[in-house]
Enzyme design. Structure first.
Site, short mmCIF file in Angstrom:
data_model
loop_
_atom_site.label_atom_id
_atom_site.label_comp_id
_atom_site.label_asym_id
_atom_site.label_seq_id
_atom_site.Cartn_x
_atom_site.Cartn_y
_atom_site.Cartn_z
N HIS A 1 0.85 -1.19 0.00
CA HIS A 1 0.00 0.00 0.00
C HIS A 1 0.88 1.24 0.00
CE1 HIS A 1 -2.45 -3.28 1.56
NE2 HIS A 1 -3.47 -2.66 1.05
N HIS B 1 -1.76 -1.28 7.11
CA HIS B 1 -1.44 -1.53 5.70
C HIS B 1 -0.40 -0.53 5.20
CE1 HIS B 1 -4.92 1.15 5.90
NE2 HIS B 1 -4.40 1.75 4.87
N PRO C 1 -5.40 -5.72 10.79
CA PRO C 1 -6.84 -5.82 11.06
C PRO C 1 -7.29 -4.45 11.61
CG PRO C 1 -5.66 -7.74 11.90
CD PRO C 1 -4.62 -6.70 11.54
N GLY D 1 -10.64 3.45 7.79
CA GLY D 1 -11.02 2.07 8.10
C GLY D 1 -11.03 1.82 9.60
N HIS E 1 -4.70 3.93 -2.98
CA HIS E 1 -4.65 3.18 -1.73
C HIS E 1 -3.73 1.97 -1.83
CE1 HIS E 1 -6.34 1.35 1.99
NE2 HIS E 1 -6.16 0.22 1.33
N GLU F 1 -16.55 -5.95 24.88
CA GLU F 1 -15.65 -7.11 24.96
C GLU F 1 -14.47 -6.94 24.01
OE1 GLU F 1 -18.88 -7.22 24.09
OE2 GLU F 1 -19.85 -8.02 25.89
N HIS G 1 -26.46 -17.24 24.85
CA HIS G 1 -25.44 -17.04 25.88
C HIS G 1 -24.68 -18.32 26.23
CE1 HIS G 1 -27.46 -13.25 26.20
NE2 HIS G 1 -26.84 -12.87 27.29
#
Lengths: 674, 674
Positions: free
Chosen positions: B35, B75, B125, B163, B265, B414, B476
């Site tokens: 990138h 990236h 990620p 992102g 990009h 979480e 659950h």
């Protein structure tokens, strides 16, 4: 709060809302578990919504043009069950209310869409309902554009709590709804300032009004216990050209000793306090008792929409027969007859042309013949359209200017995408598919699990499904994600080997009515292994003999996806050494498991050594097939990954991690003691 | 943009920033992947940050009091690699830059923290880096409160893209940072309005400035190509009492033909366009060429912090020896010597008292003896403190008024919790643990995977680990979550059977240095099965013989967690019928797999039939132990779940799903042909 004053100000409203509170207290006390406080806090809002606004007909809870009511704060399930029972839903009877949270009751701890009509979606994992709702609202827009306002014209209402709004997925939902001006989406925020750990302030000071406004929402702030204010806010919201969030200031466990405390969030079972609360409401003290006039008033609300529904049926009848059939077919998740023929034609062509093609590109080919004959498909990607190959020319892009668009740019929101897809499928009339990288199954995971639990056929198009992704490296290379999806009940995981199997996998995914599918597709080109055309869908059996051993069968290679061609190479090498080798392609373990014993034994007979090949961890369900379902069947080995990947060109990685024909041959020979 | 004017206005800045751009173009072109656009767009911001503000010493990239620089938009890894190379990092050499994205290079496609010092965290990620950063900033606050400002006083800087901000987890991070007034957290938003699919507007119209402000952030908007504005903004941010988001208006692929496009990009490899861009920058045209004076200027920046580091070392030396040792021990993830003794004492007591106790409650008992002797632990829960049993009396609650607090109310977040925990572990000096329900492993999953990939010892305390959760129902009740965690590389999954095994599991989790742990704990009470005290940590072997067969060994029952006591009951029933039965407790499959062959064979000898018992799906790694690692070892069966759970009291569910001693006995007898 002065309950008497509130009661006197709106006695009829009060009686109806009190019936919800009273039933909630009784059901939770009987179960000795559950969440009392939320239904007690939101009873006023729900009463006004159902009485004055919600378009529904309790006798026909699946009427397609009903307004949808989604309880995103699913732990407050007694709110929904009370409303369904009171308005006359045939399935949620008083006995069901009495059996709240008991085995086989339809009144599960959290609302389960598959247990009773009238429960629009399964909620409880927080943030899911509000994110489903975005899909409901999109489905409504798309269907309205397609069929016209006379048959599709309804609202999606949501009750969300602080928990829903703290979960990250809510931001994805809010962003999508704001961008797409989903004006028929109306969210009530149960602003009670209490979570399980204590006051919201312990962990959050976000100004929710400002936050929603920042994403283009219309926001209204009201006292959630003032029925007139609730009514006015809903009227205003319905008129808005933006999605609306109504911030309802409420008291959790309203009127109970535990009001405004985190204790009030949970199960309020103290008999004396329960009695005192009922007295304050002016309710009868007997358990599950609702005065006849109050029940009658609620039933009148439940019947209110009958005329509207009948009028709708008349309007629906004016659609062309073709349109009616299309509408009904899509709602029933029936694939069109043409699906089989377009798939077969594509398979035939592929077997003839034998392209070397990435299965993600094969998938696009399939979609390009499917989308024109299945007008109910709605595709999308989480900002990887070109990589996931999810967009076909005919779809058009969904946005406020083009409500007919069937392609959604979900943005970098895998979780929100999956939840919205679920919402579309639950709404009815839409068969959603959406793409991201297989590795980011992780982000979408909570919604993917719910698709399985909710029994809806969302299709998750997961490309770049192994180290074959190459240079992006281990953060982007799935190794455990096939295992994750395969371990999930009611989920079909397809890992097709070539264009033919990709077409077959799509055909199956598009005919399922009550199970989601995960398509695991390659980034890299793979050769055609199905070089002989068969009209029969071989993938439907989950696994099949792709190539039989020449001479005595000494080994069986079992492979999936991109590794099937490696198995074929290994077979050629083994046969050259006189080792008869069968190759089994196994595109879908779940379907293979569903075949009868005799078939499974035919495909995987005891005796020959077995080697599984998959560029992923062995934990992904392999041992059952390798070691033998019945045990003691075969000596076995596995060629795959045992840890995370690495950043390098794909071909080098396959060599580096030993996922090669040579390694397969060596493994077979070692198992044979050669 | 008029590049010449910009260049002339700040020639020295321009030359330095251009070196980043130029190296990026060359590395991506050589790799033919990657990138280019983001490093080119953010080069100005990064240059000013490194030149004028970032406290670091390139020769000592792990100096504890350095400022942290986190590239959330991973990236754009060439931005980080360029900065490390240019400033003189010993590991990121020019050869590494030349080998960008190649096998064994430290310059992986996305930054990997374990490949080179100076890479603070693994990103790629999206949304993870900004969420880690919250943990970094919390760790700094907690350590500063504990050790004093003279040894802990640094900032955490983040570069995040569109992102990162669209991923839901970013909202969780923003909310946490705002609530806790993490004023030393400074986020640069690369506001380039481009994503892979096109303009951001395709999928989002969120006003990010308003969004951050809504959560209590200080926000500054600047032109990201104006070095003076960048400098001023950072100065302002450092002075703020809130976390700061600096919205940097930038041009992706700045100065290249692909500027401001989604093509920009990705990988910009066209040779002519590359040359033209370099010419526009005024850079040398040779690949990987950086003028000597520019390199020298960058190296001077890299050396700028040396004096400050030395001064810090002097200050550190003034700490008491005890404090120094504590600090160094925590940074090295060394457990204190006292850990063993407090664990042993607790085990002994438990074997004597033999309580019937939920393992979540046992876990609290362990924490109550561990936390006082391990001052580096920081606990928390995603709004389930009372249910996860994660808070002990001594910890104190972390908030702006009590920076010494070691307990964090993460809210219903979480994913943000797990990512923040990872950030704390990466920061150093902190050993984080955090709880939620096992089922909501799903929400935390992307960060849990990264903990494993990043080789950090975060401890995930996952309670309510089966249908034993009862009435809350299938939303659950985990059934596939043990499988998910076990399939993840470098993750130890503990499912202890009683208080003794819980203590042993914690001891192991707290001594790991490079692997996360998942503790799978019951909601419901379980009897003590380890009734005889052993000082040795038996859980360390992963599985062991809990009870030997009386008489001839015909069956081996293998069980985990709450099902071990069922196995013991079944054994008693089988022995009564003369069927000699061994019970193997298997609290950690990964550790068992690490034992030598001889030990594994001793625990699971070939011959007797085997039955596995676990209230979860069989896919969770069971077949290896049941069918035999080498194949052909044993006839085997499994008692567990094959689908989702249901809402009912726990005891009824165990009966309903057939996870009972009776069912186990029947299975053994069937396998034995009796």
């Amino acid at each position: 709060m002065d309950l008497t004053a509130l009661r006197n100000a709106n006695p009829e409203h009060w009686a109806k809302a009190s019936a919800i509170r009273s039933l909630t207290l009784d059901a939770v006390a009987a179960a000795n578990s559950g969440h009392s406080g939320m239904p007690m806090g939101m009873a006023d809002v729900a009463t006004v919504l159902f009485e004055k606004h919600l378009k529904f007909d309790a006798a026909n809870p699946t009427w397609p043009d009903r307004d949808r009511f989604i309880l995103s704060a699913g732990h407050g399930s007694m709110l929904l069950y009370s409303l369904l029972y009171l308005t006359g839903n045939a399935e949620i009877t008083l006995d069901e209310i009495r059996n709240f949270r008991q085995l086989r009751a339809k009144t599960a701890g959290h609302p389960e869409n598959f247990l009773a009509k009238g429960i629009e979606t399964t909620t409880g994992p927080l943030g899911q309902g509000i994110s489903n709702a975005v899909g409901f609202a999109m489905a409504e827009e798309i269907q309205r554009a397609h069929y016209g306002k006379k048959v599709v014209d309804h609202y999606t209402y949501v009750i969300a709590g602080d928990g829903c709004l703290m979960e990250g997925v809510s931001q994805e939902a809010i962003g999508l709804a704001g961008r797409h001006e989903l004006s028929k989406l109306i969210v009530f925020w149960d602003n009670n300032n209490i979570t399980i750990d204590g006051k919201v302030d312990l962990s959050d000071r976000t100004d929710q009004v400002r936050r929603f406004a920042a994403s283009g929402w219309h926001v209204i702030e009201i006292d959630g216990h003032d029925p007139k204010a609730v009514d006015a806010a809903i009227t205003q919201a319905k008129a808005s050209r933006k999605p609306t969030m109504i911030a309802c200031k409420t008291h959790i466990a309203f009127g109970h000793a535990a009001q405004d405390t985190s204790k009030g969030h949970g199960a309020l079972t103290d008999a004396e306090q329960l009695k005192a609360a009922k007295q304050a409401y002016g309710c009868p003290l007997g358990a599950f008792e609702v005065p006849a006039d109050v029940k009658a008033a609620w039933e009148a609300i439940g019947a209110r929409g009958a005329a509207e529904r009948k009028a709708w049926e008349d309007r629906f009848a004016t659609l062309s027969e073709r349109k009616q059939a299309e509408f009904n077919r899509a709602y029933a998740f029936e694939a069109p007859k043409k699906l089989t023929s377009v798939i077969r034609a594509l398979k035939k062509q592929a077997s003839e042309d034998q392209p070397k093609l990435a299965t993600r590109a094969a998938s696009e080919k399939v979609l390009s013949v499917v989308n024109p004959v299945m007008t109910e498909t709605v595709g999308g990607s989480a900002d990887l359209t070109g990589s996931n190959n999810t967009k076909t020319a005919d779809l058009g892009v969904f946005d406020p200017e083009n409500r007919k668009g069937r392609y959604i740019y979900y943005g970098i929101r895998e979780h929100g995408m999956a939840a919205a897809m679920n919402g579309m499928a639950l709404h009815g009339g839409i068969r959603p598919y959406g793409g991201t990288f297989m590795c980011f199954t992780d982000y979408a995971r909570p919604a993917m699990r719910l698709a399985a639990l909710m029994q809806i056929p969302s299709v998750f198009v997961m490309t770049h499904d192994s180290i074959g992704l190459g240079e992006d490296g281990p953060t982007h290379q799935p190794v455990e994600h096939l295992a994750i999806s395969r371990a999930t009940p009611n989920t079909y995981v397809f890992r097709p080997a070539d264009t033919v199997e990709t077409a077959e996998s799509w055909e199956l995914a598009l005919t399922f009515k009550s199970s989601p599918s995960v398509l695991s597709l390659t980034r890299q080109g793979v050769p055609t292994v199905r070089t002989e055309h068969k009209t029969k869908n071989l993938t439907a059996q989950g696994a099949y003999v792709l190539a039989e051993a020449e001479g005595k069968r000494q080994a069986i290679l079992i492979a999936t996806g991109s590794e099937v061609s490696i198995a074929m190479q290994a077979k050629a090498m083994l046969e050259a050494e006189g080792i008869g080798t069968r190759v089994v392609s196994m595109p879908c373990m779940e379907l293979f498991a569903e075949q009868d014993d005799a078939y499974r034994k035919r495909v995987l007979p005891a005796g020959p050594v077995r080697v599984g090949i998959e560029a992923a961890v062995r934990d992904g369900g392999w041992d059952r097939w390798l070691l033998g379902e019945r045990g003691r069947e075969a000596k076995a080995g596995f060629i795959g990954m045992s840890g995370f990947g690495a950043s390098a060109p794909a071909e080098e990685l396959y060599k580096h991690f030993g996922i090669t024909a040579e390694a397969t041959v060596a493994k077979v020979k070692a198992l044979l003691g050669l």
